[in-house]
Design a protein around this motif. Structure first.
Motif, PDB file in Angstrom:
ATOM      1  N   VAL A 154     -31.299  -0.480 -55.723  1.00 24.11           N
ATOM      2  CA  VAL A 154     -30.324  -0.739 -56.775  1.00 24.11           C
ATOM      3  C   VAL A 154     -31.037  -1.326 -57.981  1.00 24.11           C
ATOM      4  O   VAL A 154     -31.981  -2.118 -57.852  1.00 24.11           O
ATOM      5  CB  VAL A 154     -29.199  -1.685 -56.280  1.00 24.11           C
ATOM      6  CG1 VAL A 154     -29.754  -3.036 -55.896  1.00 24.11           C
ATOM      7  CG2 VAL A 154     -28.106  -1.828 -57.320  1.00 24.11           C
TER       8      VAL A 154
ATOM      9  N   SER B 167     -23.427   3.275 -60.828  1.00 33.44           N
ATOM     10  CA  SER B 167     -22.680   3.263 -59.574  1.00 33.44           C
ATOM     11  C   SER B 167     -21.587   2.212 -59.596  1.00 33.44           C
ATOM     12  O   SER B 167     -20.593   2.322 -58.875  1.00 33.44           O
ATOM     13  CB  SER B 167     -23.623   3.012 -58.400  1.00 33.44           C
ATOM     14  OG  SER B 167     -24.274   1.754 -58.554  1.00 33.44           O
ATOM     15  N   ASN B 168     -21.756   1.175 -60.429  1.00 36.49           N
ATOM     16  CA  ASN B 168     -20.748   0.126 -60.553  1.00 36.49           C
ATOM     17  C   ASN B 168     -21.067  -0.685 -61.805  1.00 36.49           C
ATOM     18  O   ASN B 168     -22.166  -0.599 -62.346  1.00 36.49           O
ATOM     19  CB  ASN B 168     -20.730  -0.780 -59.319  1.00 36.49           C
ATOM     20  CG  ASN B 168     -19.343  -1.330 -59.036  1.00 36.49           C
ATOM     21  OD1 ASN B 168     -18.603  -1.669 -59.957  1.00 36.49           O
ATOM     22  ND2 ASN B 168     -18.976  -1.411 -57.770  1.00 36.49           N
TER      23      ASN B 168
ATOM     24  N   PRO C  73     -27.976   3.400 -59.146  1.00 37.65           N
ATOM     25  CA  PRO C  73     -28.720   3.702 -57.920  1.00 37.65           C
ATOM     26  C   PRO C  73     -30.183   4.013 -58.265  1.00 37.65           C
ATOM     27  O   PRO C  73     -30.467   4.729 -59.237  1.00 37.65           O
ATOM     28  CB  PRO C  73     -27.993   4.931 -57.367  1.00 37.65           C
ATOM     29  CG  PRO C  73     -27.405   5.586 -58.574  1.00 37.65           C
ATOM     30  CD  PRO C  73     -27.054   4.484 -59.536  1.00 37.65           C
TER      31      PRO C  73
ATOM     32  N   TYR D 231     -22.890  -7.898 -54.349  1.00 41.34           N
ATOM     33  CA  TYR D 231     -22.771  -6.441 -54.316  1.00 41.34           C
ATOM     34  C   TYR D 231     -22.909  -5.951 -52.893  1.00 41.34           C
ATOM     35  O   TYR D 231     -23.890  -6.249 -52.207  1.00 41.34           O
ATOM     36  CB  TYR D 231     -23.852  -5.801 -55.195  1.00 41.34           C
ATOM     37  CG  TYR D 231     -23.832  -4.292 -55.168  1.00 41.34           C
ATOM     38  CD1 TYR D 231     -22.773  -3.573 -55.716  1.00 41.34           C
ATOM     39  CD2 TYR D 231     -24.875  -3.570 -54.587  1.00 41.34           C
ATOM     40  CE1 TYR D 231     -22.755  -2.188 -55.685  1.00 41.34           C
ATOM     41  CE2 TYR D 231     -24.872  -2.188 -54.563  1.00 41.34           C
ATOM     42  CZ  TYR D 231     -23.809  -1.498 -55.118  1.00 41.34           C
ATOM     43  OH  TYR D 231     -23.787  -0.136 -55.087  1.00 41.34           O
TER      44      TYR D 231
ATOM     45  N   ARG E 200     -23.414  -2.795 -50.795  1.00 45.66           N
ATOM     46  CA  ARG E 200     -23.902  -1.437 -51.000  1.00 45.66           C
ATOM     47  C   ARG E 200     -23.075  -0.416 -50.240  1.00 45.66           C
ATOM     48  O   ARG E 200     -22.801   0.683 -50.734  1.00 45.66           O
ATOM     49  CB  ARG E 200     -25.366  -1.355 -50.564  1.00 45.66           C
ATOM     50  CG  ARG E 200     -25.989   0.021 -50.749  1.00 45.66           C
ATOM     51  CD  ARG E 200     -27.382   0.071 -50.172  1.00 45.66           C
ATOM     52  NE  ARG E 200     -27.910   1.426 -50.183  1.00 45.66           N
ATOM     53  CZ  ARG E 200     -29.031   1.784 -49.591  1.00 45.66           C
ATOM     54  NH1 ARG E 200     -29.744   0.879 -48.949  1.00 45.66           N
ATOM     55  NH2 ARG E 200     -29.440   3.034 -49.639  1.00 45.66           N
ATOM     56  N   ASP E 201     -22.638  -0.750 -49.032  1.00 46.80           N
ATOM     57  CA  ASP E 201     -21.869   0.201 -48.232  1.00 46.80           C
ATOM     58  C   ASP E 201     -20.526   0.514 -48.883  1.00 46.80           C
ATOM     59  O   ASP E 201     -20.100   1.669 -48.923  1.00 46.80           O
ATOM     60  CB  ASP E 201     -21.664  -0.339 -46.816  1.00 46.80           C
ATOM     61  CG  ASP E 201     -22.986  -0.508 -46.080  1.00 46.80           C
ATOM     62  OD1 ASP E 201     -23.969   0.155 -46.484  1.00 46.80           O
ATOM     63  OD2 ASP E 201     -23.048  -1.306 -45.126  1.00 46.80           O
ATOM     64  N   ARG E 202     -19.864  -0.513 -49.387  1.00 47.32           N
ATOM     65  CA  ARG E 202     -18.552  -0.332 -49.992  1.00 47.32           C
ATOM     66  C   ARG E 202     -18.621  -0.047 -51.495  1.00 47.32           C
ATOM     67  O   ARG E 202     -17.578   0.172 -52.113  1.00 47.32           O
ATOM     68  CB  ARG E 202     -17.692  -1.574 -49.756  1.00 47.32           C
ATOM     69  CG  ARG E 202     -17.469  -1.894 -48.283  1.00 47.32           C
ATOM     70  CD  ARG E 202     -16.640  -3.152 -48.140  1.00 47.32           C
ATOM     71  NE  ARG E 202     -16.418  -3.508 -46.748  1.00 47.32           N
ATOM     72  CZ  ARG E 202     -15.754  -4.594 -46.343  1.00 47.32           C
ATOM     73  NH1 ARG E 202     -15.259  -5.423 -47.243  1.00 47.32           N
ATOM     74  NH2 ARG E 202     -15.592  -4.848 -45.065  1.00 47.32           N
ATOM     75  N   GLN E 203     -19.819  -0.108 -52.078  1.00 44.71           N
ATOM     76  CA  GLN E 203     -19.975   0.083 -53.524  1.00 44.71           C
ATOM     77  C   GLN E 203     -19.086  -0.898 -54.282  1.00 44.71           C
ATOM     78  O   GLN E 203     -18.428  -0.537 -55.273  1.00 44.71           O
ATOM     79  CB  GLN E 203     -19.658   1.527 -53.918  1.00 44.71           C
ATOM     80  CG  GLN E 203     -20.607   2.563 -53.326  1.00 44.71           C
ATOM     81  CD  GLN E 203     -21.984   2.527 -53.963  1.00 44.71           C
ATOM     82  OE1 GLN E 203     -22.121   2.622 -55.169  1.00 44.71           O
ATOM     83  NE2 GLN E 203     -23.006   2.383 -53.148  1.00 44.71           N
ATOM     84  N   ASN E 204     -19.090  -2.141 -53.834  1.00 53.89           N
ATOM     85  CA  ASN E 204     -18.184  -3.135 -54.390  1.00 53.89           C
ATOM     86  C   ASN E 204     -18.978  -4.257 -55.035  1.00 53.89           C
ATOM     87  O   ASN E 204     -19.873  -4.837 -54.410  1.00 53.89           O
ATOM     88  CB  ASN E 204     -17.274  -3.702 -53.284  1.00 53.89           C
ATOM     89  CG  ASN E 204     -16.318  -4.752 -53.819  1.00 53.89           C
ATOM     90  OD1 ASN E 204     -15.766  -4.585 -54.897  1.00 53.89           O
ATOM     91  ND2 ASN E 204     -16.133  -5.831 -53.081  1.00 53.89           N
TER      92      ASN E 204
END
Length: 1107
Positions: free
Chosen positions: A304, A338-339, A318, A379, A381-385
């Motif tokens: 990231v 990505s966020n 990403p 952050y 990573r799995d949930r992109q949150n």
């Protein structure tokens, strides 16, 4: 005979801005301490020689000075004790030594130098003059300087102040250098040998990287490369990243585009014809905001890239390992964010970013900015949150450039250092000890500058800045490791003012192992709220009978005072209606989410600020916690109390709610008239609605109280209680919060998790006087059968008012209706949930917050559909239904919630009026106390033989009348058939009284239950002054009053109180009390006021006091 007595008058010392509390007089010095939080050193001639301002709060109470060791010790209202080392020159106290004192008191060496070519241009600058564009410290004695003529210099500083210049190169075309960054690969084993990589970008869009090698005194260029990285005047920034090494470098342009370049085989010689193939463009990152990138950091393992831009936004990209490891190809890769988090630092620039911690799924991001704040984000990573978890506002700095962790293990020096500017001064501030480490007047951050910190910034720090073609270097570098660090903190700062509330934070089984649970069972965490607006978490260690260093959780918006706090962890479940659940709900996934039950801390206070904190469930890094704990972790008994387990408890900011501020009085007046008219219409039309007052004479007062809370901004919350409710198989958890305001209003609020949405659910009316104390009791209701099958819960609120009355409120119907309807909406698909707290400096999170259309509204008879109505502007959005208490409001400008068309189409199926609903008292007990009810506490006694229903509850109260009251009641369901003939089955009040028992029957959601008030006991003079705190577990009762006495009472049959012991506490003006049971008849009791004290109570051996 007349005796004439002569006397002389000494000098008058002018300087303090408030009262002087202490004074020390010596042969050559006078030292004073005052209420303005300063300690001043004066000469005997009355001139001020030195001013020390390291304390906070309401002043410095005492000062002591030892002329032999030149050590000055101060103690202040902030509970901190600080030691300062004065310079020997101060003892002379004359004007002739003023300059010497000014230069050498802080052990700072000041060096002024010019670039080599500046001597050729004497006088005013012209177009041919050379001046400094960039400078950067590599070490305390090494400085790289870049100029407008494209020169790059290496400057070596000697101990005697001389500077040796080495010209490294000049960029092609003599273009001005606009940006520079450094990366060192020098080995600590060979400090004399260097390997520094320098990257510079010029005004023509060309990048040049230089490898500087050799001896530190005779550096030389080992490798250099120049290539075109952008258009002319479009290259504004270049950045190395330590995690990627010297072979990867980023460049930034003014439109938010970031380019990643890869250097291939830099140690091989190359001809000019092959230069273009030497540097390849790996990837191009385009920010969604189109604003210049100012800083970045990369996590290679988590793949990231985190960037911060000029307008306070954070953007995540990403960065796959394949991009970094594969052979470069001809065409670069273009990547989108990505966020992102908009307005993390308001509209101020992001100054630095660091990825601070790794875990199996999450990374923690720290950022600093021009708003004077340190932001913490998490952050997944799995949930992109990307989630905002905390903010530290460094009030002493207007702009925080970066933060640094000290590497020293010295207890008094360890901490987190914030580096930045306050007006025209450069400051290094110790965030943990709240002390100023280093200060240099430099003219502000806009001038070219650089800084370098050693392992102990108090002893090793450097700062350089440019002014009028001169480079000023301020260097404090004490090489003798045996020197003590001053100022020292002998006792770390706690709260600076009175504490109004505290509560024990119950431990979680996940933090303990079975074999250690008994060892740590007496270690306690206590959350405290104070008049200074801060919320702190403090650990009590029973092994050494001492407090650990207090950890600051955060501060209320604008520093508004904290009046009350409570914690909530247990979740109460409502049976699910699977037919009304949103499509696509995976029960297995919901079950996994249920493992992370939230543990919340709620704090309320002045300006109607309501803040929630969430406990972090994952293990914290031991090293960081050791920095915060400081001296207190060294117990002296060979016992390390935390070992990364106990001291790992911490909270993160979750959400803040504040009332809306209207932009004009005209708009406020119009809305006020509309709401008054609407309230009158509701009273006239919906006369059969259950939300209508059973007391007609109070309806006018009700409408006024409903409106007052919306528009006044000078009220404060006085009390709070909260509990968690969720529907089975739903991802949503609702934290219901009941808050009492000083304007005599009582409101039921709802915080929807994990989306951090606030709603107004209902108002509790009527109230003739403000509520000072709140408690809730959630009673499991069982069917009247032999199996005792639980059919649900009854949610009761108990309030104590300034008129001495205690009121019972039933919230069951409101809570169940709101929770069920919220679980039926797919809120996560419609709303942007990014939020951050306000700082009070105009940083509102980077946007004007917009309100959300009400997501739940009036329920039509016989219809289960959900409707809503949007109210534009800053007016409130409310939910309503005929069954009472489902009005809602999204919060004001500190949170962002954008209603999308998908939600609007779902909830706008029906029209409805958005009028807030009300809840009326279940029962009022008047004149329980002769004056205000200051404190309440409720406890249950299970399997009591005195109750036919199995649950007996005791309500303990204390008031200004010095009395204690004990009230016992129970509750049970009744058969529905008994009241089937009633015309209005929604409200039934059947009250019967006898000498000892008062029974109240109430109907809610077609379930009738009866509350019986069984016992009532009163102790008229329990204390010799007002009772301020009370606690009970159904067996023992502990109370504290302004008489500074803790009294321990045994709760006997029929609610009788029998005093067992009492103790005088050393806390002046006690305001709150809380306790917890550590074993059979063994308790820890905490008292807070102007200080905090722990008392250990055992029924077998009396009392034991701990500091």
């Amino acid at each position: 005979m007349e005796v004439v007595r002569s006397h002389s008058v000494g000098p008058v010392l002018f300087g303090h801005n408030a009262r002087v509390w202490d004074c020390c007089i010596f042969d050559t010095l006078i030292i004073t301490a005052g209420e303005d939080c300063t300690c001043r050193v004066w000469g005997l001639d009355g001139n001020q020689i030195k001013m020390i301002k390291e304390h906070g709060g309401r002043g410095i109470w005492r000062c002591l000075y030892d002329p032999n060791s030149l050590l000055l010790v101060t103690a202040g209202f902030d509970s901190a004790i600080k030691a300062h080392q004065l310079h020997a020159s101060l003892s002379q106290g004359s004007d002739t030594h003023a300059e010497e004192v000014k230069e050498f008191t802080d052990r700072t060496e000041i060096v002024t130098v010019r670039i080599p070519s500046s001597s050729q241009h004497i006088g005013l600058m012209d177009s041919k003059s050379e001046y400094v564009r960039c400078l950067h410290f590599m070490h305390e004695d090494t400085l790289y300087v870049a100029t407008n003529n494209g020169y790059l210099y290496h400057a070596k500083l000697s101990d005697n102040g001389d500077v040796k210049w080495t010209k490294l190169l000049q960029v092609s075309g003599k273009a001005p250098i606009v940006c520079m960054d450094l990366l060192s690969r020098s080995s600590s084993d060979l400090p004399s040998n260097i390997e520094d990589w320098v990257a510079v970008g010029d005004g023509k869009g060309c990048m040049t990287i230089v490898s500087v090698v050799g001896d530190i005194c005779t550096p030389k260029v080992g490798f250099s490369l120049t290539w075109s990285a952008g258009l002319e005047r479009q290259l504004l920034g270049t950045y190395w990243c330590k995690s990627l090494g010297y072979r990867f470098i980023f460049t930034a342009d003014p439109r938010g585009t970031l380019k990643l370049w890869k250097l291939c085989d830099p140690l091989q010689s190359v001809s000019h014809s092959r230069m273009k193939s030497y540097m390849s463009l790996v990837a191009e990152f385009a920010s969604c905001f189109g604003i210049r990138i100012m800083c970045l950091d990369v996590s290679f393992e988590e793949e990231v890239l985190v960037c911060g831009d000029l307008r306070g936004n954070l953007v995540l990209f990403p960065l796959l390992k394949d991009l970094l490891l594969d052979i470069p190809v001809a065409s670069e890769v273009k990547l989108s964010p990505s966020n992102y988090f908009k307005g993390a630092h308001g509209i101020s620039s992001v100054c630095s970013i660091s990825i601070a911690r790794f875990s199996s799924r999450q990374i923690e991001i720290h950022s600093t900015g021009g708003d004077g704040c340190i932001c913490y984000l998490e952050y997944d990573r799995d949930r992109q949150n990307l989630e905002f978890i905390g903010l530290k506002q460094v009030k002493e700095l207007s702009s925080v450039q970066s933060v640094s962790n000290a590497n020293s293990h010295d207890d008094l020096a360890s901490g987190l250092y914030a580096i930045g500017f306050a007006s025209a001064n450069f400051i290094i501030w110790n965030v943990i000890t709240e002390t100023k480490v280093f200060q240099v007047p430099c003219g502000g951050w806009r001038r070219p500058h650089s800084y370098y910190l050693g392992d102990v910034p108090e002893l090793k720090s450097c700062f350089a800045f440019v002014k009028d073609e001169i480079i000023y270097i301020h260097r404090c570098w004490v090489r003798d490791s045996e020197n003590k660090i001053y100022p020292q903190n002998l006792h770390l700062q706690f709260h600076g003012r009175e504490m109004h509330s505290l509560c024990f934070i119950s431990g979680d089984s996940q933090f303990y192992s079975n074999e250690k649970q008994g060892l740590f069972s007496r270690s306690s965490f206590i959350a405290t709220g104070c008049e200074d607006g801060t919320v702190r978490l403090t650990r009590y260690d029973p092994v050494v009978e001492s407090w650990s260093a207090s950890k600051l959780l955060g501060e209320h918006v604008g520093g508004s005072a904290v009046r009350s706090i409570c914690c909530v962890s247990k979740i109460h479940t409502i049976a699910a209606d699977l037919t009304g659940m949103p499509n696509g709900i995976n029960i297995q996934n919901v079950a996994l989410d249920d493992r992370e039950n939230p543990f919340l801390l709620i704090s309320v206070g002045a300006k109607q600020v309501l803040t929630s904190w969430k406990r972090k469930n994952r293990m914290r890094d031991i090293k960081e916690e050791a920095l915060a704990d400081g001296l207190d972790n060294r117990t002296g008994y060979g016992f390390k109390p935390s070992s990364g387990i106990i001291s790992s408890m911490s909270f993160q900011w979750l959400s803040t709610d504040m009332p809306i501020k209207y932009c004009s009085t005209h708009e406020m007046r119009e809305n006020n008239e509309d709401e008054v008219g609407a309230a009158e219409n509701v009273s006239g039309i919906n006369s059969d609605a259950p939300s209508e007052s059973p007391f007609p004479e109070n309806r006018k007062m009700e409408s006024k109280s409903c409106l007052r809370v919306k528009y006044e901004n000078d009220w404060r919350y006085l009390a709070v209680t909260a509990f968690l409710v969720k529907v089975a198989y739903s991802r949503l958890t609702v934290c219901f919060v009941v808050v009492a305001c000083s304007d005599a209003t009582l409101a039921l609020r709802a915080l929807v998790l994990p989306y951090r949405l606030w709603f107004d659910v209902a108002l509790l009316v009527p109230l003739s006087s403000p509520v000072l104390a709140l408690q809730h009791v959630i009673i499991p209701v069982c069917l009247p059968s032999e199996d005792n099958i639980q059919s649900g819960n009854v949610y009761l609120i108990i309030s104590g008012s300034t008129d001495g009355s205690i009121t019972f409120w039933d919230l069951t119907e409101s809570i169940e209706t709101f929770t069920l309807r919220m679980s039926a909406l797919q809120v996560e698909k419609s709303i942007d949930f990014q939020k951050r707290p306000r700082t009070g400096r105009g940083s509102q999170g980077g946007r004007w917050w917009r309100t959300l259309s009400s997501s739940v509204s009036k329920k039509k008879p016989g219809d289960g559909s959900v409707t809503a109505k949007t109210i534009e502007g800053t007016s409130e959005n409310m939910l309503n239904n005929d069954a009472c208490v489902t009005s809602s409001k999204l919060t004001d400008s500190e949170r962002s919630a954008i209603a999308c068309s998908s939600l609007g189409s779902e909830v706008n199926a029906y029209d409805s009026s958005s009028k807030i609903c009300t809840i009326w008292p279940l029962h009022v007990l008047n004149n329980i106390h002769e004056s205000g009810v200051n404190c309440l506490h409720v406890s249950d006694i299970k399997n009591s033989r005195h109750s036919d229903f199995g649950f007996l509850y005791y309500v303990l109260s204390g008031g200004d009348d010095q009395a204690l009251h004990c009230l016992g009641f129970d509750l049970a369901l009744l058969p529905l058939s008994k009241y089937s003939e009633n015309k209005n089955p929604d409200i039934i009040h059947d009250i019967t009284e006898s000498v000892t028992v008062k029974s109240i029957t109430h109907c809610c959601h077609n379930q009738k239950y009866r509350i019986r008030f069984l016992y009532h006991d009163k102790i008229a003079s329990a204390h010799s002054s007002a009772v301020k705190g009370i606690w009970t577990d159904g067996s023992w009762v502990f109370s504290v009053g302004l008489d500074q006495r803790i009294r321990c009472w045994h709760l006997q049959e029929h609610g009788k109180l029998n005093e067992h012991a009492h103790l005088i506490v050393s806390v002046p003006e006690p305001e709150a009390l809380d306790a917890r049971c550590c074993g059979r008849n063994y308790y820890q009791i905490a008292v807070a006021g102007r200080g905090m004290q722990m008392v250990e109570f055992s029924a077998s051996c009396g009392v034991d006091c701990g500091d």
